[in-house]
Write a protein that holds these residues in place. Structure first.
Motif, short mmCIF file in Angstrom:
data_model
loop_
_atom_site.label_atom_id
_atom_site.label_comp_id
_atom_site.label_asym_id
_atom_site.label_seq_id
_atom_site.Cartn_x
_atom_site.Cartn_y
_atom_site.Cartn_z
N UNK A 1 28.48 46.90 53.70
CA UNK A 1 28.00 47.04 52.32
C UNK A 1 27.29 45.78 51.84
N UNK A 2 26.29 45.98 50.96
CA UNK A 2 25.70 44.87 50.22
C UNK A 2 26.46 44.66 48.91
N UNK A 3 27.04 45.73 48.39
CA UNK A 3 27.88 45.66 47.19
C UNK A 3 28.91 46.78 47.29
N UNK A 4 30.06 46.58 46.66
CA UNK A 4 31.13 47.59 46.68
C UNK A 4 31.43 47.99 45.24
N UNK A 5 31.47 49.31 45.00
CA UNK A 5 31.91 49.85 43.72
C UNK A 5 33.33 50.39 43.92
N UNK A 6 34.29 49.81 43.23
CA UNK A 6 35.68 50.28 43.31
C UNK A 6 35.99 51.09 42.05
N UNK A 7 36.45 52.32 42.25
CA UNK A 7 36.68 53.22 41.11
C UNK A 7 38.17 53.38 40.81
N UNK A 8 38.46 53.56 39.53
CA UNK A 8 39.79 54.00 39.10
C UNK A 8 39.58 55.05 38.01
N UNK A 9 40.58 55.86 37.76
CA UNK A 9 40.49 56.91 36.74
C UNK A 9 41.10 56.40 35.44
N UNK A 10 40.34 56.50 34.33
CA UNK A 10 40.82 55.98 33.04
C UNK A 10 42.07 56.71 32.55
N UNK A 11 42.29 57.93 33.05
CA UNK A 11 43.47 58.69 32.59
C UNK A 11 44.66 58.53 33.54
N UNK A 12 44.49 57.66 34.58
CA UNK A 12 45.60 57.45 35.53
C UNK A 12 45.78 55.94 35.74
N UNK A 13 46.63 55.29 34.95
CA UNK A 13 46.79 53.83 35.03
C UNK A 13 47.18 53.33 36.42
N UNK A 14 47.87 54.18 37.21
CA UNK A 14 48.30 53.71 38.53
C UNK A 14 47.11 53.44 39.45
N UNK A 15 45.97 54.13 39.23
CA UNK A 15 44.79 53.90 40.07
C UNK A 15 44.15 52.54 39.77
N UNK A 16 44.29 52.09 38.51
CA UNK A 16 43.81 50.75 38.15
C UNK A 16 44.70 49.70 38.81
N UNK A 17 46.00 49.96 38.80
CA UNK A 17 46.95 49.02 39.42
C UNK A 17 46.70 48.89 40.91
N UNK A 18 46.29 50.00 41.54
CA UNK A 18 46.03 49.98 42.99
C UNK A 18 44.84 49.11 43.37
N UNK A 19 43.97 48.85 42.42
CA UNK A 19 42.84 47.96 42.73
C UNK A 19 43.34 46.58 43.11
N UNK A 20 44.28 46.03 42.33
CA UNK A 20 44.76 44.67 42.60
C UNK A 20 45.87 44.62 43.65
N UNK A 21 46.53 45.76 43.89
CA UNK A 21 47.60 45.75 44.90
C UNK A 21 47.13 46.24 46.27
N UNK A 22 46.06 47.03 46.31
CA UNK A 22 45.61 47.57 47.60
C UNK A 22 44.13 47.30 47.88
N UNK A 23 43.23 47.77 47.02
CA UNK A 23 41.80 47.76 47.37
C UNK A 23 41.21 46.35 47.45
N UNK A 24 41.43 45.54 46.45
CA UNK A 24 40.86 44.19 46.48
C UNK A 24 41.47 43.32 47.59
N UNK A 25 42.80 43.35 47.80
CA UNK A 25 43.35 42.63 48.97
C UNK A 25 42.79 43.16 50.29
N UNK A 26 42.53 44.46 50.36
CA UNK A 26 41.99 45.02 51.60
C UNK A 26 40.58 44.49 51.87
N UNK A 27 39.77 44.37 50.84
CA UNK A 27 38.43 43.81 51.01
C UNK A 27 38.51 42.38 51.56
N UNK A 28 39.45 41.63 51.05
CA UNK A 28 39.62 40.25 51.55
C UNK A 28 40.08 40.23 52.99
N UNK A 29 40.99 41.13 53.33
CA UNK A 29 41.48 41.20 54.70
C UNK A 29 40.35 41.57 55.67
#
Length: 644
Positions: A87-115
């Motif tokens: 990728x040249x850029x990454x768009x990470x999505x979460x659902x505004x009506x599901x707070x757990x998907x926002x939490x998953x950004x910092x616990x799963x998706x963003x750490x995964x990008x670093x890994x």
């Protein structure tokens, strides 16, 4: 100063942007992509979309965008990882009506990008804005601020609704903008200041535009700058407006001559703070900078050279460097102090001589200053080891000539041997020898460092460079390259390892018989490698520590080796006593006459005798065949006459 024109074509801007969309299942990835591409909200959405292209003219930069949808299934994890790494850029999505998907950004998706070591801009997108519970309305900035503090790779955050067509085009506009005009190389968000490399580049651009060198951009110079970067002149009222904005915030930003460097830098910081990064990037790219704020590769001429050829600065480049030296020698003491040297390189991304191999390679005075000879010696070494890097830094410090006129490629070394003379101005000498033989002491003395009894074994190749005066008209740059004893095997694993060597020196401790034996074995090994590969080099033997008694049989041993291999007898020196026996001049003289002092091993001698024998045999056969042909022709003439 105006924004970049959308019609401007810049050769340093990429030809396409690849945006990968990832996130938890059901967060609206595919709906977001379809709505952006078709401008209609889909009723039936497939699990994963094929690559989707947005029209080229959808955004002002007119750079094609390809959007990659990804699967949220665990079994597709490896494929998603591959897409993220491309990728040249990454768009990470979460659902505004599901707070757990926002939490998953910092616990799963963003750490995964670093890994995965995905080092590209990240855009965090809250989808399904229309479904959020009205009783749970919170500020996006309040929610995202701690996450953005932890993950600096997040470029921006935005919320959208595909079904209501709220801020959908903006998602991919920000993603494209983050690729084409990234913030990270220019601006430090924490300190809210321009980054050092950006400051250095803008300073160089300011100096290039300050034609009269008075330290300020006049109205005419500002207008020329505007036309060069944005293809449009500034109206007099606009120039007054620009200077007024600067003067209101920064009194030293404008003086009676015009816009100062301080004001110029302030303007760009202001553009960036207001989100107009494209303005600064347009300026940088117009002056040849890439996304790393270094000169783009296509500005440096491609350099072709064969093994056995080296690269040197031309007289034109050396004259430029002498003038630069004088210009930055503020106190006129004939030395560039560290402060003056830092100012000289203040328009380069960083000082090129920080760290190995350049930092400790040249002679310095007690204050760390460089004389003109030492300054030019550093450039000679940098050009020898990394010609493109040398030319790049010449341009950074103000060389405006054709880059190809700054350097020249020398004749091949095997041709020098045939011509029996080397015309090189920069000669490289490999220094071999066992541990504690005195190699490092020799290099230290060459660059004016005092003798020390303390011995620190060298573990990596080390360089020392200086000017050697052979006569009033003949000055050479001599580069000594110390090869650690443990590094010889790795060096000789490369067939062309001796191709860059003009002469080799073999150092031994004359008081230690084991040191002599190790050094003589190295001589035989290097000579044999040269014979096998065709890169034979002149060699000299140096008997170091002449202030100590030599080991028994030293004279007989050295005489025998010198006679057997056809090289000069060992040259005795004492670094401790400062007695060098004209060693450095003798090294240069031997390198200038590369057909002499080439050692010959027993195997090499046998090989030559064999080739001579074969050639002699072929000659005898050839002569015999010729006699037979002549005899046969004579017989035929005789027989013909007899029959007649």
């Amino acid at each position: 100063m105006a924004k970049a024109s959308s019609g401007t074509v810049n050769p340093h801007v990429r030809s396409g942007v690849r945006i990968v969309v990832a996130g938890d299942q059901g967060t609206g990835k595919s709906s977001l992509i379809i709505t952006a591409a078709a401008e209609n909200f889909p009723l039936n959405v497939p699990p994963v979309l094929p690559p989707t292209k947005l029209p080229e003219d959808i955004y002002p930069d007119r750079v094609p965008i390809t959007i990659i949808d990804t699967s949220s299934r665990a079994e597709d994890s490896d494929k998603v990882a591959e897409e993220l790494q491309r990728a040249d850029a990454v768009v990470l999505t979460y659902a505004c009506d599901r707070p757990e998907t926002l939490e998953n950004l910092s616990t799963f998706w963003l750490p995964r990008l670093r890994k995965l070591e995905v080092k590209v801009p990240v855009i965090v997108v809250g989808c399904k804005l229309d479904l959020r519970d009205e009783n749970q309305q919170v500020s996006l900035e309040l929610v995202m601020s701690p996450i953005m503090q932890q993950f600096r790779e997040i470029e921006t955050c935005i919320e959208c609704s595909a079904s209501r067509h709220i801020q959908v085009p903006e998602v991919f506009y920000y993603a494209q903008k983050a690729v084409l005009h990234p913030t990270a190389p220019l601006f430090d968000q924490e300190s809210q200041t321009l980054k050092p490399r950006c400051v250095r580049a803008l300073k160089r651009i300011f100096i290039l535009c300050d034609h009269d060198r008075d330290g300020a951009l006049s109205d005419a110079e500002l207008n020329d700058f505007q036309v060069k970067c944005f293809n449009a002149p500034l109206q007099p009222s606009e120039i007054v407006g620009v200077k007024k904005v600067v003067q209101e915030k920064l009194s030293e930003g404008v003086n009676e001559r015009g816009l100062t460097l301080t004001g110029f830098l302030f303007l760009h910081a202001l553009f960036i703070e207001k989100g107009r990064l494209e303005t600064t990037w347009t300026v940088l790219r117009k002056f040849g900078y890439n996304d790393e704020i270094k000169l783009a590769d296509d500005l440096i001429p491609p350099l072709k050279r064969a093994p056995g050829q080296s690269v040197e600065l031309t007289n034109e480049a050396l004259d430029f460097l002498k003038a630069i030296f004088d210009a930055f020698d503020g106190d006129g003491d004939g030395m560039l102090r560290p402060r003056e040297l830092e100012e000289l390189f203040s328009t380069a991304p960083e000082s090129p001589w920080t760290g190995a191999p350049y930092e400790d390679a040249a002679e310095k005075n007690a204050f760390g200053g460089l004389s003109l000879d030492a300054f030019l010696s550093e450039w000679a070494l940098m050009t020898l080891l990394n010609p493109n890097f040398s030319v790049e830094n010449l341009i950074y410090i103000g060389y405006t000539g054709d880059p190809s006129s700054a350097i020249r490629v020398t004749r091949r070394r095997h041709l020098d041997r045939k011509k029996q003379h080397s015309e090189r101005n920069v000669l490289q000498c490999f220094v071999f020898g066992p541990r504690n033989a005195g190699k490092s002491a020799l290099l230290n003395s060459f660059i004016g460092r005092p003798y020390s009894e303390n011995s620190n074994p060298t573990t990596e190749d080390r360089y020392a460079v200086n000017v050697v005066d052979i006569s009033m008209e003949n000055k050479k740059f001599l580069v000594l390259r110390e090869i650690p004893e443990d590094g010889v095997k790795a060096l000789l694993s490369n067939k062309e390892s001796l191709a860059s060597c003009d002469i080799a020196v073999f150092v031994h401790d004359r008081s230690d018989e084991s040191s002599w034996r190790a050094s003589s074995e190295l001589l035989v090994e290097i000579a044999g490698h040269g014979e096998d590969t065709g890169f034979e080099v002149p060699c000299l033997i140096v008997a170091a520590k002449d202030d100590q008694d030599s080991f028994p049989m030293a004279i007989q041993e050295s005489t025998r080796l010198s006679q057997d291999m056809g090289v000069e007898a060992p040259i005795p020196i004492s670094v401790k006593l400062g007695d060098f026996n004209s060693l450095f001049r003798r090294i240069v003289t031997a390198a200038e006459h590369p057909h002499l002092s080439i050692p010959e091993t027993e195997a090499g001698r046998s090989r030559k005798q064999y080739h001579r024998l074969i050639n002699r045999s072929l000659m005898v056969v050839s002569v015999g065949a010729a006699v037979a042909v002549v005899g046969l022709a004579a017989y035929r003439v005789y027989a013909s006459r007899k029959n007649t």
